[in-house]
Enzyme design. Structure first.
Site, PDB file in Angstrom:
ATOM      1  N   LEU A 323       0.789  -1.144   0.096  1.00 16.38           N
ATOM      2  CA  LEU A 323      -0.118   0.045  -0.041  1.00 16.38           C
ATOM      3  C   LEU A 323       0.831   0.957  -0.027  1.00 16.38           C
ATOM      4  O   LEU A 323       0.701   2.107  -0.503  1.00 16.38           O
ATOM      5  CB  LEU A 323      -0.990  -0.022   1.278  1.00 16.38           C
ATOM      6  CG  LEU A 323      -1.840  -0.991   1.372  1.00 16.38           C
ATOM      7  CD1 LEU A 323      -2.617  -0.756   2.584  1.00 16.38           C
ATOM      8  CD2 LEU A 323      -2.895  -0.691   0.358  1.00 16.38           C
ATOM      9  N   PHE A 328      10.863   3.534   7.372  1.00 13.17           N
ATOM     10  CA  PHE A 328      11.461   2.252   8.011  1.00 13.17           C
ATOM     11  C   PHE A 328      10.670   1.261   7.706  1.00 13.17           C
ATOM     12  O   PHE A 328      10.937   0.159   8.008  1.00 13.17           O
ATOM     13  CB  PHE A 328      11.863   2.746   9.397  1.00 13.17           C
ATOM     14  CG  PHE A 328      12.799   3.813   9.262  1.00 13.17           C
ATOM     15  CD1 PHE A 328      14.100   3.337   9.461  1.00 13.17           C
ATOM     16  CD2 PHE A 328      12.801   5.141   9.228  1.00 13.17           C
ATOM     17  CE1 PHE A 328      15.173   4.232   9.417  1.00 13.17           C
ATOM     18  CE2 PHE A 328      13.710   5.930   9.328  1.00 13.17           C
ATOM     19  CZ  PHE A 328      15.084   5.549   9.521  1.00 13.17           C
ATOM     20  N   ASP A 439       3.870  15.403  14.627  1.00 11.43           N
ATOM     21  CA  ASP A 439       3.944  15.230  13.084  1.00 11.43           C
ATOM     22  C   ASP A 439       2.662  15.510  12.217  1.00 11.43           C
ATOM     23  O   ASP A 439       2.625  14.614  11.402  1.00 11.43           O
ATOM     24  CB  ASP A 439       4.590  13.848  12.923  1.00 11.43           C
ATOM     25  CG  ASP A 439       5.534  13.657  11.599  1.00 11.43           C
ATOM     26  OD1 ASP A 439       5.647  14.952  11.142  1.00 11.43           O
ATOM     27  OD2 ASP A 439       5.744  12.926  10.935  1.00 11.43           O
TER      28      ASP A 439
HETATM   29  P1  ATP Z   1       7.253   8.190   7.092  1.00 11.73           P
HETATM   30  O1  ATP Z   1       8.119   8.123   8.348  1.00 11.73           O
HETATM   31  O2  ATP Z   1       7.855   8.282   5.614  1.00 11.73           O
HETATM   32  O3  ATP Z   1       6.011   8.968   7.127  1.00 11.73           O
HETATM   33  P2  ATP Z   1       6.084   5.896   8.091  1.00 11.73           P
HETATM   34  O4  ATP Z   1       7.211   4.690   8.501  1.00 11.73           O
HETATM   35  O5  ATP Z   1       5.403   6.453   9.285  1.00 11.73           O
HETATM   36  O6  ATP Z   1       6.615   6.697   6.973  1.00 11.73           O
HETATM   37  P3  ATP Z   1       3.492   5.562   7.704  1.00 11.73           P
HETATM   38  O7  ATP Z   1       3.320   6.999   7.332  1.00 11.73           O
HETATM   39  O8  ATP Z   1       2.674   5.012   8.556  1.00 11.73           O
HETATM   40  O9  ATP Z   1       5.088   5.139   7.463  1.00 11.73           O
HETATM   41  O10 ATP Z   1       2.781   4.733   6.209  1.00 11.73           O
HETATM   42  C1  ATP Z   1       3.514   4.646   4.877  1.00 11.73           C
HETATM   43  C2  ATP Z   1       2.363   4.715   3.888  1.00 11.73           C
HETATM   44  O11 ATP Z   1       1.742   3.628   3.847  1.00 11.73           O
HETATM   45  C3  ATP Z   1       1.699   6.208   3.946  1.00 11.73           C
HETATM   46  O12 ATP Z   1       1.827   7.278   3.460  1.00 11.73           O
HETATM   47  C4  ATP Z   1       0.235   5.579   3.522  1.00 11.73           C
HETATM   48  O13 ATP Z   1       0.251   5.755   2.144  1.00 11.73           O
HETATM   49  C5  ATP Z   1       0.391   3.990   3.532  1.00 11.73           C
HETATM   50  N1  ATP Z   1      -0.653   3.608   4.862  1.00 11.73           N
HETATM   51  C6  ATP Z   1      -0.148   3.534   6.132  1.00 11.73           C
HETATM   52  N2  ATP Z   1      -1.084   3.013   7.091  1.00 11.73           N
HETATM   53  C7  ATP Z   1      -2.191   2.815   6.224  1.00 11.73           C
HETATM   54  C8  ATP Z   1      -3.330   2.340   6.511  1.00 11.73           C
HETATM   55  N3  ATP Z   1      -3.603   1.739   7.728  1.00 11.73           N
HETATM   56  N4  ATP Z   1      -4.138   1.998   5.542  1.00 11.73           N
HETATM   57  C9  ATP Z   1      -3.978   2.379   4.222  1.00 11.73           C
HETATM   58  N5  ATP Z   1      -2.638   2.913   3.949  1.00 11.73           N
HETATM   59  C10 ATP Z   1      -1.844   3.176   4.708  1.00 11.73           C
END
Ligand code: ATP
Ligand code: MG
Length: 645
Positions: A323, A328, A439
């Site tokens: 998705l 990380f 954030d």
């Molecule tokens: P970053 O630090 O780069 O923001 P991260 O490790 O925090 O990344 P997330 O932001 O939680 O990761 O998730 C990355 C991407 O995955 C999101 O931008 C979104 O597109 C997708 N995503 C995350 N959680 C969900 C969810 N529950 N349902 C659908 N898509 C999701």
């Protein structure tokens, strides 16, 4: 009765009531002259009455059409025949000009001018400055003393100022009159735009290009429920022309909110304008909009996800597709093997270092403590030696900002209120749980579904629990959205999130980033000075309440910012019935903002980190004892390696 003048074929007839009529046939120009009538009482020749009249013979009807030279000379000859060469010369002079008048669309209008002129005047009619030429629906009849302009099948374009000019060798004269054309207005231009709320649909439209020559008195909104399956060949999926019915009439507004609609049904809307003369034809129909069944009421769709704990992630879930990728972790759509209907999202984070593992465990712990419809829900977590998997509810709607710039979405200030209210609801709850998100930015606000107006705040990777007695300082975040206290390495608070809410709101309404500079250092400098304004034209249509809302959040001293709870009570977030909020917001700038953000996300983390350190190294802030890491090299940064952007 005796006729002094002799005619070839003339006879007197007796009509009722003693009226006598002299009928002369085959009259010729040389018959012009004096006609004398003598009435003598029978037997008494002494009692005779006499009456005189002049007979002018003009050319026949065929030669009278238009203002031809032939007509002119024939009529002039007739007058000359009557008066001989003794007729005195008269400069062209208007005796009675045309009168202002109002005509109805499709009707006719007649403008006449009476004048005297010897020799006979030439007559010219003008519309504005253009001479009028005869055509199918315009004719001009002119004689020696009068000219008439007749316009039939009047259209809106025929309204305006008409001037008639007469001229002979001795002089000229002119007069003018206005013709107003009235009728039903044109249809409202374009197709109505639609925005969908949780239990309602807001319809907004443009005025008609022509108001029918008089004031618009209202708009009639028509609705059509689009059949799930086409009825016949003429009724296509868009609903065809059948089944339209009137649902409301509004006055003094270009928007209307339709309530009490059937969930899951699909609707189209069109609008007619009306004035005293009647209704316009309907506008083009709006795009079909499906009312989401699950959106009523707002909080109901939040149902706790039940996932049994324990076991191994791979044996419990089947990975369907990727998705998204976090910095990380990778997020997958997954299906529970025991319950194939259970579709969830799983973030798989590689944790080799103990420090990384601890950070993820903190994120899990925070998410576990949160249960709110506006916050992403954690369903379960699985730990193995090399990775941690966070199983979460699956959000299908994508990022909020990407959705509002999509072609099928019309962003209005009312939508922004709806979104910001939800953000504040989620943040208010978070703060009651003593958690600060740290954030908040557009990428971390997602839409529940593709067609929904419901949002979810995601990504609690930087979230922290705050304790009143322990000041916390951090040096992470996303440059455009961080508050001054983070840049100056002062204690953060719940209000730190509120600054970011102010920035998000500013961007959503205008597509502009309030503090963005050419470099991160410039951006930080702008933030530190709280240097922003609403001068850009993008704010021209934004309400004062919205600007006040932002101004109460982008305040340098965090103590003076509105809390999330106060935001929910603010004038801006509590209004919803003002129809002006339905004005369409241009999202061109917002599209550019999104593209830039995506591009920036590909930048290297360490560079951004260095810039914050560099900026801080130029400032002489004292750091409290409670937070050991002093500037310029903050050590409390458990997150910067994980996040910066
Ligand atoms: P970053 O630090 O780069 O923001 P991260 O490790 O925090 O990344 P997330 O932001 O939680 O990761 O998730 C990355 C991407 O995955 C999101 O931008 C979104 O597109 C997708 N995503 C995350 N959680 C969900 C969810 N529950 N349902 C659908 N898509 C999701
Ligand atoms: Mg993220």
């Amino acid at each position: 009765m005796l006729l002094k003048k002799q005619f070839g074929a003339a006879r007197v007839t007796n009509e009722s009531d003693g009226v006598r009529i002299l009928r002369i046939q085959n009259v010729q120009p040389h018959h012009c002259g004096e006609v004398q009538l003598s009435v003598t009482h029978c037997g008494k020749s002494s009692s005779t009455l006499r009456a005189y009249t002049s007979l002018v013979v003009l050319p026949g009807p065929t030669s009278l059409q238009g203002d031809s030279t032939e007509t002119t000379s024939a009529a002039d000859k007739a007058i000359e025949a009557l008066n001989g060469s003794e007729l005195p010369e008269v400069p062209a002079c208007i005796l009675e000009g045309p009168q202002d008048c109002t005509a109805h669309i499709g009707g006719s209008v007649k403008l006449s001018v009476c004048y005297e002129a010897v020799p006979r005047a030439q007559v010219c009619w003008y519309k504005g400055c253009r001479p009028i030429v005869e055509q199918r629906n315009i004719s001009i009849r002119s004689s020696a003393k009068r000219s008439t302009l007749l316009i039939t099948e009047i259209a809106a374009d025929d309204s305006g100022k008409y001037t008639v000019e007469i001229m002979n060798a001795l002089g000229s004269d002119a007069a003018a009159a206005s013709v107003a054309v009235e009728g039903p207005p044109d249809a409202p231009s374009g197709k109505p735009s639609i925005s969908q709320g949780p239990d309602r649909i807001a319809v907004a439209w443009c005025g008609p290009p022509y108001d029918g020559g008089c004031m618009i008195t209202g708009f009639i909104i028509e609705m059509q429920q689009v059949p799930a399956e086409p009825n016949d060949e003429t009724d296509d999926l868009a609903g065809g022309e059948s089944g339209w019915h009137e649902i409301a009439t509004v006055v003094d507004s270009l928007a209307y909110t339709v309530k009490n609609l059937t969930p899951s049904a699909t609707y189209r809307f069109r609008v007619r304008a009306k004035n005293v003369h009647g209704c316009s034809t309907p506008s083009l129909p709006s795009d079909p909009v499906e009312l989401q069944a699950q959106e009523i009421p707002t909080e109901d769709f939040h149902r706790p996800i039940c996932v049994k704990s324990g076991g191994d992630f791979k044996s419990r879930f089947e990975i369907l597709e990727e998705l998204g990728k976090g910095r990380f972790g990778i997020v997958y759509r997954v299906q529970e093997r025991e319950d194939s209907k259970q579709i969830l999202a799983a973030k798989v984070i590689k944790c080799i270092k103990a420090q990384d593992r601890q950070k993820v465990m903190e994120e899990i712990s925070i998410m576990k403590s949160l249960q709110h419809p506006k916050l992403l829900q954690l369903a379960a977590s699985f730990e193995s030696a090399r990775e941690i998997v966070m199983v979460m509810e699956y959000i299908t709607g994508g990022e909020l900002f990407e959705r509002v710039v999509a072609d099928d979405f019309t962003l209005t200030e009312r939508d922004c209120i709806l979104f910001l209210r939800q953000v504040c609801e989620g943040v208010a709850y978070l703060h009651t749980q003593s958690i600060v998100h740290l954030d908040l930015k557009p990428e971390n606000i997602m839409c529940h579904t593709r067609t929904s107006h419901q949002i979810k705040i995601i990504d609690f990777g930087l979230a922290q629990r705050l304790n009143k007695n322990t000041p916390v300082r951090v040096l992470f975040g996303t440059p455009e959205f961080i508050p001054p206290e983070i840049i100056s390495y002062e204690p953060i608070g719940f209000q730190s999130d509120m600054w970011s809410v102010g920035v998000i709101c500013y961007v959503l309404l205008s597509g502009l980033s309030p503090f963005m500079g050419d470099t991160d250092v410039d951006t930080f400098s702008n933030i530190t000075r709280a240097d922003y304004d609403f001068d850009d034209e993008a704010f021209d249509c934004v309400s004062q309440e919205a600007k006040d809302f932002i101004s109460n959040l982008l305040v340098h001293r965090k103590e003076n910012r509105l809390t999330a709870k106060q935001c929910l009570e603010s004038k801006w977030l509590t209004q919803e019935h003002d129809e002006n909020l339905s004005n369409k917001i241009c999202t061109d700038k917002l599209k550019k903002f999104i593209i830039r953000r995506k591009w920036q996300q590909t930048l290297q983390v360490p560079q951004r980190n260095q810039q914050i350190q560099h900026y801080n190294s130029n400032s002489n802030k004292s750091i409290s004892k409670n937070n050991a890491p002093p500037c310029p090299i903050p050590r409390c940064l458990d997150a910067p390696q994980r996040r910066f952007g």
